[in-house]
Design a protein around this motif. Structure first.
Motif, PDB file in Angstrom:
ATOM      1  N   GLY A 167      -3.514  24.966  -7.510  1.00  0.00           N
ATOM      2  CA  GLY A 167      -4.234  23.732  -7.773  1.00  0.00           C
ATOM      3  C   GLY A 167      -4.181  22.709  -6.665  1.00  0.00           C
ATOM      4  O   GLY A 167      -4.558  21.546  -6.866  1.00  0.00           O
ATOM      5  N   ASN A 168      -3.718  23.125  -5.493  1.00  0.00           N
ATOM      6  CA  ASN A 168      -3.688  22.227  -4.341  1.00  0.00           C
ATOM      7  C   ASN A 168      -5.004  22.331  -3.578  1.00  0.00           C
ATOM      8  O   ASN A 168      -5.640  23.387  -3.554  1.00  0.00           O
ATOM      9  N   TYR A 169      -5.390  21.246  -2.944  1.00  0.00           N
ATOM     10  CA  TYR A 169      -6.638  21.215  -2.192  1.00  0.00           C
ATOM     11  C   TYR A 169      -6.343  21.284  -0.694  1.00  0.00           C
ATOM     12  O   TYR A 169      -5.429  20.633  -0.187  1.00  0.00           O
ATOM     13  N   TRP A 170      -7.154  22.075  -0.021  1.00  0.00           N
ATOM     14  CA  TRP A 170      -7.048  22.229   1.429  1.00  0.00           C
ATOM     15  C   TRP A 170      -8.352  21.767   2.058  1.00  0.00           C
ATOM     16  O   TRP A 170      -9.428  22.195   1.648  1.00  0.00           O
ATOM     17  N   LEU A 171      -8.228  20.885   3.029  1.00  0.00           N
ATOM     18  CA  LEU A 171      -9.402  20.300   3.672  1.00  0.00           C
ATOM     19  C   LEU A 171      -9.408  20.642   5.157  1.00  0.00           C
ATOM     20  O   LEU A 171      -8.364  20.586   5.826  1.00  0.00           O
ATOM     21  N   GLY A 172     -10.575  20.990   5.645  1.00  0.00           N
ATOM     22  CA  GLY A 172     -10.766  21.165   7.072  1.00  0.00           C
ATOM     23  C   GLY A 172     -11.586  20.011   7.603  1.00  0.00           C
ATOM     24  O   GLY A 172     -12.619  19.665   7.022  1.00  0.00           O
ATOM     25  N   SER A 173     -11.128  19.378   8.669  1.00  0.00           N
ATOM     26  CA  SER A 173     -11.855  18.232   9.209  1.00  0.00           C
ATOM     27  C   SER A 173     -12.087  18.411  10.703  1.00  0.00           C
ATOM     28  O   SER A 173     -11.445  19.229  11.356  1.00  0.00           O
ATOM     29  N   ASP A 174     -13.010  17.613  11.229  1.00  0.00           N
ATOM     30  CA  ASP A 174     -13.337  17.746  12.643  1.00  0.00           C
ATOM     31  C   ASP A 174     -12.455  16.894  13.560  1.00  0.00           C
ATOM     32  O   ASP A 174     -12.611  16.953  14.773  1.00  0.00           O
ATOM     33  N   HIS A 175     -11.519  16.126  12.970  1.00  0.00           N
ATOM     34  CA  HIS A 175     -10.609  15.337  13.802  1.00  0.00           C
ATOM     35  C   HIS A 175      -9.149  15.411  13.356  1.00  0.00           C
ATOM     36  O   HIS A 175      -8.246  15.165  14.150  1.00  0.00           O
ATOM     37  N   LYS A 176      -8.920  15.774  12.093  1.00  0.00           N
ATOM     38  CA  LYS A 176      -7.556  15.804  11.556  1.00  0.00           C
ATOM     39  C   LYS A 176      -7.030  17.215  11.329  1.00  0.00           C
ATOM     40  O   LYS A 176      -5.919  17.392  10.841  1.00  0.00           O
ATOM     41  N   GLY A 177      -7.811  18.236  11.667  1.00  0.00           N
ATOM     42  CA  GLY A 177      -7.350  19.599  11.514  1.00  0.00           C
ATOM     43  C   GLY A 177      -7.268  20.042  10.070  1.00  0.00           C
ATOM     44  O   GLY A 177      -8.158  19.764   9.265  1.00  0.00           O
ATOM     45  N   LEU A 178      -6.167  20.724   9.712  1.00  0.00           N
ATOM     46  CA  LEU A 178      -5.959  21.242   8.363  1.00  0.00           C
ATOM     47  C   LEU A 178      -5.126  20.249   7.557  1.00  0.00           C
ATOM     48  O   LEU A 178      -4.050  19.828   7.979  1.00  0.00           O
ATOM     49  N   VAL A 179      -5.634  19.896   6.376  1.00  0.00           N
ATOM     50  CA  VAL A 179      -4.973  18.908   5.521  1.00  0.00           C
ATOM     51  C   VAL A 179      -4.762  19.509   4.135  1.00  0.00           C
ATOM     52  O   VAL A 179      -5.657  20.151   3.590  1.00  0.00           O
ATOM     53  N   ARG A 180      -3.571  19.279   3.561  1.00  0.00           N
ATOM     54  CA  ARG A 180      -3.262  19.741   2.202  1.00  0.00           C
ATOM     55  C   ARG A 180      -3.033  18.534   1.309  1.00  0.00           C
ATOM     56  O   ARG A 180      -2.309  17.607   1.671  1.00  0.00           O
ATOM     57  N   ILE A 181      -3.668  18.546   0.122  1.00  0.00           N
ATOM     58  CA  ILE A 181      -3.442  17.509  -0.874  1.00  0.00           C
ATOM     59  C   ILE A 181      -2.790  18.165  -2.085  1.00  0.00           C
ATOM     60  O   ILE A 181      -3.373  19.070  -2.701  1.00  0.00           O
ATOM     61  N   ASP A 182      -1.562  17.748  -2.412  1.00  0.00           N
ATOM     62  CA  ASP A 182      -0.840  18.309  -3.542  1.00  0.00           C
ATOM     63  C   ASP A 182      -1.608  18.009  -4.830  1.00  0.00           C
ATOM     64  O   ASP A 182      -1.968  16.856  -5.101  1.00  0.00           O
ATOM     65  N   GLY A 183      -1.840  19.060  -5.633  1.00  0.00           N
ATOM     66  CA  GLY A 183      -2.636  18.910  -6.833  1.00  0.00           C
ATOM     67  C   GLY A 183      -1.984  18.082  -7.920  1.00  0.00           C
ATOM     68  O   GLY A 183      -2.666  17.610  -8.835  1.00  0.00           O
ATOM     69  N   ILE A 184      -0.666  17.878  -7.847  1.00  0.00           N
ATOM     70  CA  ILE A 184       0.044  17.092  -8.862  1.00  0.00           C
ATOM     71  C   ILE A 184       0.379  15.690  -8.355  1.00  0.00           C
ATOM     72  O   ILE A 184       0.038  14.691  -8.977  1.00  0.00           O
ATOM     73  N   SER A 185       1.046  15.633  -7.207  1.00  0.00           N
ATOM     74  CA  SER A 185       1.508  14.332  -6.706  1.00  0.00           C
ATOM     75  C   SER A 185       0.462  13.591  -5.879  1.00  0.00           C
ATOM     76  O   SER A 185       0.534  12.377  -5.717  1.00  0.00           O
ATOM     77  N   GLY A 186      -0.494  14.341  -5.347  1.00  0.00           N
ATOM     78  CA  GLY A 186      -1.482  13.730  -4.463  1.00  0.00           C
ATOM     79  C   GLY A 186      -0.986  13.526  -3.047  1.00  0.00           C
ATOM     80  O   GLY A 186      -1.686  12.949  -2.215  1.00  0.00           O
ATOM     81  N   LYS A 187       0.226  14.017  -2.762  1.00  0.00           N
ATOM     82  CA  LYS A 187       0.803  13.871  -1.423  1.00  0.00           C
ATOM     83  C   LYS A 187      -0.056  14.608  -0.396  1.00  0.00           C
ATOM     84  O   LYS A 187      -0.503  15.727  -0.635  1.00  0.00           O
ATOM     85  N   ILE A 188      -0.270  13.968   0.745  1.00  0.00           N
ATOM     86  CA  ILE A 188      -1.097  14.538   1.806  1.00  0.00           C
ATOM     87  C   ILE A 188      -0.224  15.053   2.939  1.00  0.00           C
ATOM     88  O   ILE A 188       0.682  14.347   3.416  1.00  0.00           O
ATOM     89  N   SER A 189      -0.458  16.287   3.341  1.00  0.00           N
ATOM     90  CA  SER A 189       0.241  16.885   4.482  1.00  0.00           C
ATOM     91  C   SER A 189      -0.778  17.292   5.522  1.00  0.00           C
ATOM     92  O   SER A 189      -1.824  17.873   5.193  1.00  0.00           O
TER      93      SER A 189
END
Length: 199
Positions: A13-35
Motif C-alpha cells: 500500500g505504499n506509493y512510489w513516484l518517479g519525478s523529473d527532478h527528485k528521482g525516486l520517491v516513496r510515500i508510506d501508505g500508513i504514516s505518509g512519510k516521504i523517502s
C-alpha cells in the motif's frame, strides 16, 4: 518545478513516484512519510534524478527508467538499487539507448523498454541481456514513446511516426499512420490507454 511522471502502488500500500527532478520517491501508505532515493556514481543509488517511468516486476522490484541514465533496478525489500543497465557500444546485447522513455511488464512477465532513439528493447532474464527492435525490423521510427498490451497479448507502441504493434510469438511488426485513419503520426511520451474491451 518538479513534474511527477509515474505513480505506482506496491503490495503493502505504499506509493512510489518517479519525478523529473527528485528521482525516486516513496510515500508510506500508513504514516505518509516521504523517502527520497538520491543519486551518486555507484550502482547502489539512482543514476540521476530524471526519472521517466516506473514498472514493478514479479519479484517486487521496480524498474526505474532514466533519461540519460538507462535502467536502475530497485529492490523494494532491501530499499536499495541493486543493478544498473546501461548501453555498452561494444556489446550488442546491452540496452541500446540510455534515454529510456517507458517500461512495460507484459502479461507473460517480459520486460519491454521504449527508448528515445534506440527503438524497442526486450529484456531476457535468463541471459541478462537485451534484444532490440528497430526501424530496420519494421518499426516506423526508432523513437518509441509508449508501450501498452491489448487483450490478445499484442504490444502496441506509440512512436514519432505512427503506431505499431508487435506479435510477441511471431515477432511480426505492423505499423499504422494517417493513411490508416490516425489523426496524427506524432505520439506523446507515455500517453496511451487500454479501454474496457482490451483495445
Amino acid at each position: 518545478n518538479t513534474s511527477i511522471v509515474s505513480i505506482e502502488k506496491d503490495h503493502e500500500g505504499n506509493y512510489w513516484l518517479g519525478s523529473d527532478h527528485k528521482g525516486l520517491v516513496r510515500i508510506d501508505g500508513i504514516s505518509g512519510k516521504i523517502s527520497n532515493y538520491k543519486a551518486n556514481s555507484d550502482n547502489s543509488t539512482i543514476g540521476n534524478y530524471n526519472v521517466t517511468s516506473l514498472c514493478f516486476d514479479s519479484k517486487q522490484r521496480i524498474w526505474v527508467g532514466i533519461h540519460g541514465g538507462g535502467i536502475n533496478l530497485f529492490d523494494i525489500k532491501k530499499r536499495e538499487f541493486v543493478k544498473r543497465y546501461l548501453n555498452n557500444p561494444e556489446n550488442v546485447s546491452s540496452l541500446i539507448d540510455n534515454n529510456v522513455v517507458d517500461i512495460h511488464k507484459a502479461k507473460n512477465g517480459g520486460i519491454w523498454i521504449a527508448t528515445n532513439d534506440g527503438g524497442l528493447n526486450h529484456f531476457n532474464p535468463q541471459t541478462n541481456s537485451f534484444k532490440s527492435y528497430l526501424k530496420r525490423d519494421g518499426l516506423p521510427s526508432n523513437q518509441v514513446l509508449s508501450i501498452l498490451e491489448d487483450s490478445d497479448e499484442k504490444l502496441w507502441f506509440g512512436t514519432h511516426k505512427g503506431l505499431a504493434n508487435l506479435d510477441i510469438v511471431s515477432g511480426k511488426i505492423k505499423y499504422f499512420d494517417t493513411s490508416d485513419g490516425l489523426l496524427n503520426n506524432e505520439f506523446r511520451p507515455r500517453s496511451a490507454s487500454v479501454d474496457a474491451n482490451g483495445r
